[in-house]
Enzyme design. Structure first.
Site, short mmCIF file in Angstrom:
data_model
loop_
_atom_site.label_atom_id
_atom_site.label_comp_id
_atom_site.label_asym_id
_atom_site.label_seq_id
_atom_site.Cartn_x
_atom_site.Cartn_y
_atom_site.Cartn_z
N HIS A 154 0.79 -1.54 -0.15
CA HIS A 154 0.39 -0.04 0.23
C HIS A 154 0.77 1.57 0.15
O HIS A 154 1.67 1.01 0.55
CB HIS A 154 -0.84 0.11 1.76
CG HIS A 154 -0.06 -0.14 2.41
ND1 HIS A 154 -0.52 1.14 3.71
CD2 HIS A 154 0.07 -0.66 3.72
CE1 HIS A 154 0.92 0.93 4.53
NE2 HIS A 154 1.22 -0.55 4.39
N ASP A 166 6.13 1.45 6.35
CA ASP A 166 4.85 1.54 6.27
C ASP A 166 4.26 2.25 5.30
O ASP A 166 4.06 3.57 5.80
CB ASP A 166 5.14 1.64 8.02
CG ASP A 166 2.94 1.21 7.50
OD1 ASP A 166 2.51 0.15 6.40
OD2 ASP A 166 2.06 1.64 8.82
N GLU A 201 -4.68 1.90 3.57
CA GLU A 201 -4.63 0.65 3.66
C GLU A 201 -5.14 0.76 5.75
O GLU A 201 -5.20 0.33 6.26
CB GLU A 201 -3.31 0.09 3.87
CG GLU A 201 -2.99 -1.39 4.33
CD GLU A 201 -2.49 -1.06 5.92
OE1 GLU A 201 -2.20 -2.26 6.33
OE2 GLU A 201 -2.26 -0.07 5.72
N GLU A 202 -4.61 2.29 5.99
CA GLU A 202 -4.26 2.03 7.10
C GLU A 202 -5.63 2.16 7.85
O GLU A 202 -5.14 2.33 9.16
CB GLU A 202 -3.43 3.84 7.41
CG GLU A 202 -2.07 3.95 6.48
CD GLU A 202 -1.03 2.92 7.56
OE1 GLU A 202 -1.30 1.97 8.63
OE2 GLU A 202 0.19 2.63 7.48
N GLU A 227 4.74 -5.58 3.53
CA GLU A 227 4.23 -4.55 5.02
C GLU A 227 5.51 -4.20 5.70
O GLU A 227 6.52 -4.40 5.59
CB GLU A 227 3.57 -5.55 5.46
CG GLU A 227 1.73 -4.70 5.56
CD GLU A 227 1.12 -3.33 5.95
OE1 GLU A 227 2.45 -3.03 6.20
OE2 GLU A 227 0.17 -3.03 5.82
N HIS A 300 4.79 4.35 12.45
CA HIS A 300 3.51 5.32 12.92
C HIS A 300 4.09 6.55 13.37
O HIS A 300 3.08 7.58 12.85
CB HIS A 300 2.43 5.08 12.90
CG HIS A 300 1.75 3.75 12.41
ND1 HIS A 300 0.38 3.14 13.02
CD2 HIS A 300 1.47 3.33 11.33
CE1 HIS A 300 -0.12 2.35 12.10
NE2 HIS A 300 0.67 2.58 10.63
#
Length: 937
Positions: A154, A166, A201-202, A227, A300
């Protein structure tokens, strides 16, 4: 010759110095091997061929472009990444006529679906509408009869992160695969390859879900999902759908993985999800989930940036993707013709048990592991019991007492209880977040403390009962046998569970127990053989000096523990040193297996102590379990370690107490992770905004916020309230308003909700459905969430717990003047489209929430509802209008981050700038700013 023999005897005789030397060498070897295995730098080599060097170089350049800005679905950075990827894809596919490209941006693949979950014991149903702009590439193979392979990653990030790991490296790896197969020197693959560069996706796995509706999803049977749930390091094989597909990971050049992580995911110990879930559960595909897994405190956050990543990390993922793709696409694989009637097909559908060691990969189906376990469970007593009968029934040469048999389990139990008391009575109260920064220091402290406790308890028991001793009782062998029995019992439980392995009760990561049990059993049987051949004792005993070793295949331990080594010629006259065989059988391999498993688990989840109290309790239990398990292989020999080793254990434990009391839980390398959102509630004020920060209770959260300049200047208070599971929400009124909508005079300009239709006629009330319709005007926005609940006045008389909303409609365009209201009974259950192409979802159980995701930045949301009126007997007669009302709470999110003078969220920028260096920031919701408003229909 005599000197050489003397040297050998001094090394291998059962002496305190010899044993301690063996122990030290074992731990050094285990730590070195584990470091080499897990190290990115020593286990992964950069490419040497010119072609692969070019692939890696271009993929790295792509990654730098992808990570230029934060690129959440709700930000312009997302459009930048999408357009960049599109340009790279178009350029690559132009070289090959058999390669196709499709862009979902043409609005042909919008989706609407429902998902049900349990919240606090109540069912919660959320419906999502999503407009996809996935970028999909198909490399058509030469053999159209072969099922296709999907590679997926993604390209969105969360609002607070640059998304390098990510999932920038996953996207860059997909581009690398595309470059390889569109290169001039690469032959066309036999099997078709589909590449899904998916979005969003998140916050819902939307891109993967929408791909399943794409025409090219037809014919795909296998997948590889790339991922990132950490920030760099090595990419690990998280999980596989089954053994049939997992076994092909053996062919990649740098395999790295363990089914311990698979067990954690399948048993929901790891709460974050990946697109793997969609492809497996909704698509019914067979495949693998490969991801970066640590460290979680940079995951994140802005720390997931290009500066913190090594190019070797990218190469590890890219090379594995290239290798796995080549293996599966070069021709037929056995999964292509799987038949449920064949034995191989049955094992192929088993859950995989797998692990890697120094770039070697081992995978087995659970059925084979169960058979091996059952065989071991039968063999161990089948071999041991006859020897016990010979020893105690025939020769009667081994005299045991109650103390000899019970002291080891008693010591084990008391030491474990004291270790738990030390952990929960001292470590947690004094420094509860220490596992965040120093998990392995804690393991070392607990390990040393547990060994020391056992040494003191066991030798204390010996000292108390010294006058009752039996000379040839062989307490080392007794401990080995009792440990073997413990492993045997654990293996029974694990095997029974593995034989019925299911998601939610997965035991595929417990394979080390088989080896631990086997090694311990071999050592115990070896000792029993020695006693079986030992002569029948005379009528009297002769006390053997402590420093003498044991007879051939036997043992004659005495109780002079704690006495100094005797460095003279009093070694073993018969030259038998079976203790060393037992030690080498048990300790080195068992210690490595336990350390390696514990290292991976602790290294993967220790940062989650910041996420909840449940996670904290789990981590401390794992740390204790790790330390105790790591001690067990050495415990049968703990009687014999010398004073220096005991002193070292004492010093580690003592220094550990000081370390726990003084060490920092958070530092630059291991930051405190806080979650931010700035919110505006238009129901209360159109002028005020508030900053909300979520973190763990008892963390420095409140101190950090109290030192922010705008907080001090306004002299406002930071209000903290506990939320759930050990978390707290600290908020303050902000003087730094967001600047997301140009020309906005107040926050009313951010969100306007127009009621287009307030209700249907009351002709059929109270037995018919009521209808409502609203338009949501939110400039520069892509994401809104609608929550439905009865009006406050309705709650008094409502007998229903389910949401009254049964149908939601997302209008595609302007509603036609000739459009008639659709009768509720004519709408099919689930998703459908009406004659005008509007998206409709019906769920008679009730719809609690509608999530809206659109691509057009300035287009309004146009939504309709149908709901059941709440009523009671009184209401039917009185027809109180209050019972017809429905509250719709609208909350919209923005994720656009500007920089410097163009900063769009200055409150967030202020926190980034003025927070201590031991703090990292992440988002707590879909965006960094939310505006909410409630309307009543």
């Amino acid at each position: 010759p005599n000197g050489f023999v003397k040297f050998i005897r001094s090394i291998f005789g059962y002496r305190k110095t010899s044993l301690t030397l063996f122990v030290i060498l074992t731990y050094v070897a285990v730590l070195l091997l584990a470091y080499l295995d897990h190290s990115l730098y020593y286990s992964v080599d950069l490419p040497t061929s010119h072609k692969e060097q070019e692939l890696l170089h271009q993929a790295w350049v792509d990654l730098q472009h992808i990570a230029k800005y934060e690129h959440a679905y709700g930000s312009s950075g997302n459009d930048y990444v999408h357009d960049y990827l599109e340009s790279r894809i178009v350029s690559a596919v132009a070289h090959k006529s058999y390669v196709e490209y499709d862009n979902d941006l043409n609005y042909t693949n919008n989706i609407m679906f429902g998902s049900r979950s349990e919240l606090s014991g109540n069912s919660f149903n959320s419906v999502s509408y999503y407009e996809s702009n996935n970028l999909v590439v198909r490399i058509n193979g030469t053999d159209e009869t072969l099922p296709a392979l999907l590679l997926s990653a993604h390209f969105d990030s969360v609002p607070s992160s640059f998304g390098v790991t990510d999932d920038g490296m996953g996207i860059a790896s997909l581009l690398g695969v595309l470059y390889y197969y569109t290169g001039k020197s690469t032959a066309r693959p036999r099997r078709t390859i589909v590449l899904n560069f998916n979005n969003d996706e998140e916050f819902g796995l939307y891109g993967a879900t929408s791909f399943l509706s794409h025409p090219w999803a037809t014919g795909v049977h296998y997948f590889l999902n790339l991922e990132g749930t950490g920030a760099g390091g090595k990419a690990i094989l998280f999980r596989g759908t089954d053994y049939g597909i997992t076994k092909y990971f053996k062919g990649v050049r740098y395999p790295y993985g363990t089914s311990i992580f698979q067990q954690g995911f399948n048993n929901h110990l790891i709460h974050s999800e990946t697109d793997y879930k969609i492809y497996k559960e909704k698509g019914g595909l067979r495949g693998l989930d490969v991801a970066f897994y640590k460290p979680r405190d940079l995951y994140h956050t802005a720390g997931d940036n290009i500066k913190n990543i090594d190019i070797k990390s990218l190469w590890h993922m890219l090379s594995n993707a290239l290798d796995f793709t080549a293996i599966v696409t070069k021709g037929k694989i056995d999964l292509d013709a799987d038949s449920l009637d064949s034995e191989s097909s049955k094992s192929n559908t088993d859950t995989a048990v797998y692990t890697s060691f120094l770039n070697f990969f081992f995978a087995f189906p659970t059925s084979q592991v169960v058979v091996a376990s059952i065989l071991l469970l039968v063999l161990i007593p089948g071999i041991s019991i006859p020897f016990l009968i010979i020893i105690f029934g025939y020769k009667k040469n081994w005299e045991l007492s109650f103390v000899n048999v019970t002291k080891f389990p008693i010591s084990l139990a008391i030491s474990a209880a004291l270790l738990n008391l030390f952990t929960n009575g001292f470590i947690v109260p004094f420094n509860q977040f220490l596992p965040n920064s120093s998990p392995f220091a804690l393991v070392a402290i607990l390990f040393a403390t547990f060994l020391l406790l056992n040494y003191l308890i066991l030798n204390g028991i010996n000292l108390i009962f010294v006058s009752y001793k039996i000379v040839n009782h062989d307490e080392k062998l007794i401990s080995i046998i009792e440990t073997s029995f413990l492993y045997w019992v654990v293996l029974i439980y694990s095997t029974a569970k593995l034989a019925n392995n299911v998601i939610g009760d997965d035991h595929s990561g417990e394979f080390p127990i088989i080896f631990l049990c086997a090694l311990q059993a071999v050592a115990s049987i070896f000792g029993l053989i020695g006693w079986s051949f030992k002569p029948v004792p005379k009528e009297h005993y002769v006390v053997v000096p402590q420093e003498e070793a044991e007879p051939l295949l036997g043992s004659s331990d005495n109780f002079n523990y704690g006495s100094p080594d005797v460095e003279d010629d009093r070694l073993v006259s018969d030259g038998s040193y079976d203790w060393s065989i037992q030690f080498l059988t048990i300790v080195p391999i068992s210690t490595y297996l336990i350390y390696n498993s514990g290292f991976l688990v602790v290294d993967g989840i220790n940062k989650s102590i910041q996420e909840s109290l449940i996670s904290q309790n789990l981590i401390y239990k794992l740390l204790q379990t790790f330390a105790i398990s790591l001690s067990i292989p050495l415990l049968p020999f703990i009687f014999k370690v010398n004073r220096l080793f005991v002193l070292a254990l004492f010093l580690i434990s003592t220094i550990g107490v000081l370390f726990v009391a003084t060490a920092d839980s958070f530092n630059v390398a291991n930051p405190l992770k806080l979650r931010f959102i700035q919110y505006i509630d238009l129901d209360k004020s159109a002028q005020d905004s508030f900053v909300s920060v979520i973190g763990r209770e008892a963390s420095p959260l409140q101190f950090v916020l109290s030192d922010i300049p705008s907080v001090k200047d306004s002299k406002g208070a930071v209000a903290c309230v506990p939320t759930r599971d050990g978390l707290q929400d600290c908020s303050y009124k902000s003087s730094l308003d967001p600047k997301l909508v140009p020309g906005a005079k107040s926050f009313d300009d951010y969100l306007k909700v127009d009621i287009l239709k307030n209700s249907s006629s009351n002709v059929d009330y109270p037995f018919g459905l009521l209808t409502g319709e609203i338009r949501i005007r939110v400039p520069k926005n892509r994401e809104c969430v609608l929550d439905f609940k009865p009006s406050e006045s309705t709650k008094i008389v409502s007998p229903f717990k389910d949401s009254p909303v049964k149908t939601v409609i997302v209008y595609k365009g302007k509603k036609s003047a000739t459009t008639k209201e659709v009768e509720a009974e004519s709408i099919p259950e689930g998703f459908s489209k009406d004659k005008d192409g509007n998206y409709v979802y019906k769920d008679l159980v009730g719809i609690d929430q509608l999530q809206l995701n659109k691509l057009d930045w300035d287009k309004s949301y146009h939504v309709g509802f149908q709901w059941v009126p709440n009523f009671s007997d009184v209401d039917i007669n009185m027809k109180k209008s209050a019972t017809n009302k429905l509250n719709v709470s609208v909350k919209c999110f923005w994720a656009e981050l500007g920089k410097g003078e163009e900063s769009t969220i200055p409150a967030y920028e202020e926190l980034l700038h003025y927070s201590p260096n031991y703090v990292s920031w992440a988002n707590s919701a879909k965006g960094l700013v939310s505006v909410s408003k409630t309307v009543e229909l």
